[in-house]
Design an enzyme around this catalytic site. Structure first.
Site, PDB file in Angstrom:
ATOM      1  N   HIS A 236       1.235   0.360   5.932  1.00  0.00           N
ATOM      2  CA  HIS A 236       1.477   0.761   7.326  1.00  0.00           C
ATOM      3  C   HIS A 236       0.431   1.768   7.791  1.00  0.00           C
ATOM      4  CE1 HIS A 236       5.808  -0.540   6.838  1.00  0.00           C
ATOM      5  NE2 HIS A 236       5.343  -1.194   7.871  1.00  0.00           N
TER       6      HIS A 236
ATOM      7  N   CYS B 220      -8.940 -14.929   6.264  1.00  0.00           N
ATOM      8  CA  CYS B 220      -8.292 -14.243   7.391  1.00  0.00           C
ATOM      9  C   CYS B 220      -7.421 -13.081   6.920  1.00  0.00           C
ATOM     10  CB  CYS B 220      -7.490 -15.212   8.242  1.00  0.00           C
ATOM     11  SG  CYS B 220      -6.091 -15.917   7.364  1.00  0.00           S
TER      12      CYS B 220
HETATM   13  C1  PEP Z   1      -2.456 -12.915   4.299  1.00  0.00           C
HETATM   14  O1  PEP Z   1      -1.453 -13.037   3.598  1.00  0.00           O
HETATM   15  O2  PEP Z   1      -3.586 -12.552   3.866  1.00  0.00           O
HETATM   16  C2  PEP Z   1      -2.380 -13.217   5.745  1.00  0.00           C
HETATM   17  C3  PEP Z   1      -3.466 -13.238   6.491  1.00  0.00           C
HETATM   18  O3  PEP Z   1      -1.139 -13.404   6.264  1.00  0.00           O
HETATM   19  P1  PEP Z   1      -0.119 -12.196   6.594  1.00  0.00           P
HETATM   20  O4  PEP Z   1      -0.848 -10.908   6.346  1.00  0.00           O
HETATM   21  O5  PEP Z   1       0.294 -12.399   7.999  1.00  0.00           O
HETATM   22  O6  PEP Z   1       0.961 -12.476   5.593  1.00  0.00           O
END
Ligand code: PEP
Ligand code: MG
Length: 556
Positions: A186, A486
């Site tokens: 966070h 991502c």
């Molecule tokens: C991840 O798990 O790296 C991702 C991009 O999805 P989230 O952070 O939304 O779980």
């Protein structure tokens, strides 16, 4: 204590100011026996404190909105938990004061939670925060949390609770330093959203003396205790230099020898689009659609509502690529209508694509809304599924997309080691891969991404994680398909170069990191990135991997 400490830099920039500690002291009320006459009044005081704390948390949630709201509402429910309150009343009935009864009842509940598996143990910090608030109210002392100060300061904490950070005044908080937490904690997410420098996972942070001036470099992760004039000037000079380099770099993402690595933005809804455009994002690499559901009180928005939100994002990137992730509910993002409430270990349960395959109508509605949203727009829409385990999962998702008649490429996220290990087989069913390094780290190291005590495993420089990235990128190259990243790994400028060197074809990140990644990538050739990647993979720890890549990239 060493004068120069090193943690993980998670939000760029330099802050120099007095260290002020988060008020986390546990208030232990004295044990005093009350008389029978006092019982009704004490029980009433306890109920009033529960109501007031719940109302305060809900109000903070409403003001904060977004992800923080869900967390704060869950805390408000803890403050009003009927079983906890019944226990408090029982304790008062046998002679405890209201504050002592609250303290003891929470302690009993805490012990239960702490022993109930990692996921629930992760909620202990939230429970402690609720207890501290109720006890502080009953004792009539200031609430724990962010220190009151008229002067700007650097906030020091073990880790930051959402209730405290959601309403921070960015004009007073120059930066954050935390002892725990990782790039996905966070504290890190909040610091980036506020645009203040932050260093997390700094050993000894909580022992920094109150009021000491410290210099925090959120890019290098360095914290200088009591910097002299020369050190201050040096910190500011290197921050200025980086800022100038960032501002000088414009245009599409590419290495210095012109190897293109499109830089895309992660968004949670239309509200994040202006920052993405401002940062020069070439499109969206991850649209986390679950926020439309979570922000809507956890119900399923109608197809019309979904269409409107998707269209606003698509319209912002004419001719650009927009990758929409279908609903990723469960584990840390539960939705009542989808997520089973009785799983002992929700991170390993029915979440992500698994939820959607067990509620196909929700997925069909989402795809229908996306098809409508894209009608007539010159956008390259792509859809991807979260938490895909194997080829059968990929096939099931691709089939639903085909049946929905959606004119979009279908792809999958690689968040489970199984999908990375068998990436070529998964790619027989879909057109692209996108590496979710946050969950990939969580599942590779069996380390809850929300738990401060295991946060070292969330470090995306872990060589094992780099190996899985390399496997996925190689599989995609062999199949002539694309493989982006991502997860938060893409927002670390030096790691972004390593990822490009591993063969990743695009990088998607929160908008604030994008200019830094662009600038760093533009400094190195592809061959240099490949050498840095090989050097990092040849090491045995995240720390060594970072050092090895730095040696290659700064020795040029
Ligand atoms: C991840 O798990 O790296 C991702 C991009 O999805 P989230 O952070 O939304 O779980
Ligand atoms: Mg994920």
């Amino acid at each position: 204590m060493d004068r120069t400490l090193r943690g993980a830099g998670v939000s760029h920039g330099v802050a120099i100011g007095a260290a002020r500690h988060m008020g986390t002291a546990v208030l232990e009320p004295p044990a005093r026996q009350i008389t029978t006459d006092e019982i009704p009044r004490e029980q009433q005081r306890a109920r009033q404190a529960s109501d007031a704390v719940a109302a305060d948390l809900t109000a903070r949630g409403n003001l904060a909105g977004g992800e923080a709201q869900g967390v704060l509402e869950a805390q408000a429910m803890m403050a009003q938990d009927p079983e906890l309150l019944a226990d408090v009343e029982r304790r008062v009935a046998v002679g405890s004061t209201a504050e002592r009864a609250v303290f003891d009842a929470f302690a009993a509940y805490r012990a239960l939670l702490a022993g109930a598996g990692e996921y629930l143990a992760g909620r202990v910090a939230d429970l402690d925060d609720v207890r501290n608030r109720m006890v502080a109210r009953l004792l009539g002392v200031p609430m724990p949390g962010v220190p009151d100060s008229d002067e700007p300061f650097v906030l020091i904490a073990r880790d930051l609770a959402p209730a405290d950070t959601a309403l921070l005044d960015p004009t007073l908080v120059l930066g954050f330093v935390t002892e725990e937490g990782g790039p996905t904690s966070h504290s890190a997410i909040l610091a980036r959203a506020l645009g203040v420098p932050a260093v997390v996972a700094l050993p000894g942070a909580t022992r920094l003396p109150e009021g000491t001036v410290i210099g925090v470099d959120g890019s290098t992760g360095e914290v200088v205790v009591g910097p002299d004039a020369g050190e201050r000037a040096e910190l500011l000079r290197s921050a200025e230099e980086r800022k100038a380099a960032v501002e000088a770099a414009r245009g599409p993402g590419a290495t210095s020898d012109g190897h293109k690595v499109p830089l895309l933005a992660n968004v949670g809804g239309p509200g994040d689009v202006p920052a993405a455009l401002e940062a020069g994002a070439e499109g969206v690499g991850l649209f986390r659609t679950e926020f439309l559901f979570l922000d809507d009180g956890g119900r399923e928005p109608s197809v019309r509502e979904q269409t409107a939100a998707y269209r606003q994002v698509l319209e912002a990137f004419p001719e650009g690529r927009v990758v929409v992730r279908v609903l990723d509910a469960g584990a840390d993002k539960p939705l009542d209508f989808l997520t089973p409430g009785d799983e002992p270990n929700p991170a390993l349960g029915v979440r992500g694509l698994r939820s959607l395959l067990s509620h196909p109508e929700v997925l069909r509605n989402q795809l229908l809304a996306l098809a409508k949203a894209a009608e007539g727009l010159p956008v390259y829409l792509e859809v991807m599924a979260p938490m895909v385990a194997d080829r059968a999962d990929a096939r099931a998702f691709a089939e639903v997309c085909r049946e929905a008649g959606l004119l979009a490429k279908a792809g999958v996220m690689v968040e489970l080691p199984s999908a990375a290990l068998r990436a070529r087989s998964v790619l027989q069913e879909v057109e692209f891969l996108s590496l979710g390094t946050n969950d990939l780290a969580q599942y590779t190291f069996a380390a809850d991404r929300q738990l401060g005590s295991v946060s070292r495993f969330q470090d995306p420089w872990q060589p094992a994680l780099l190996d899985l990235v390399a496997l996925s990128a190689e599989a995609a190259a062999a199949e002539g398909k694309s493989c982006g990243v991502c997860g938060e790994a893409a927002s670390d400028p030096m790691l972004a170069c390593v990822l490009a060197g591993l063969g990743v074809t695009s990088l998607s990140m929160g908008a604030s990191a994008l200019p830094y990644v662009r600038a760093r990538l533009a400094k190195h050739t592809l061959a240099q990135c490949e050498r840095a990647a090989a050097a990092a993979r040849a090491t045995e720890s995240a720390e060594e991997a970072r050092t090895a890549a730095r040696a290659v990239l700064s020795g040029e």
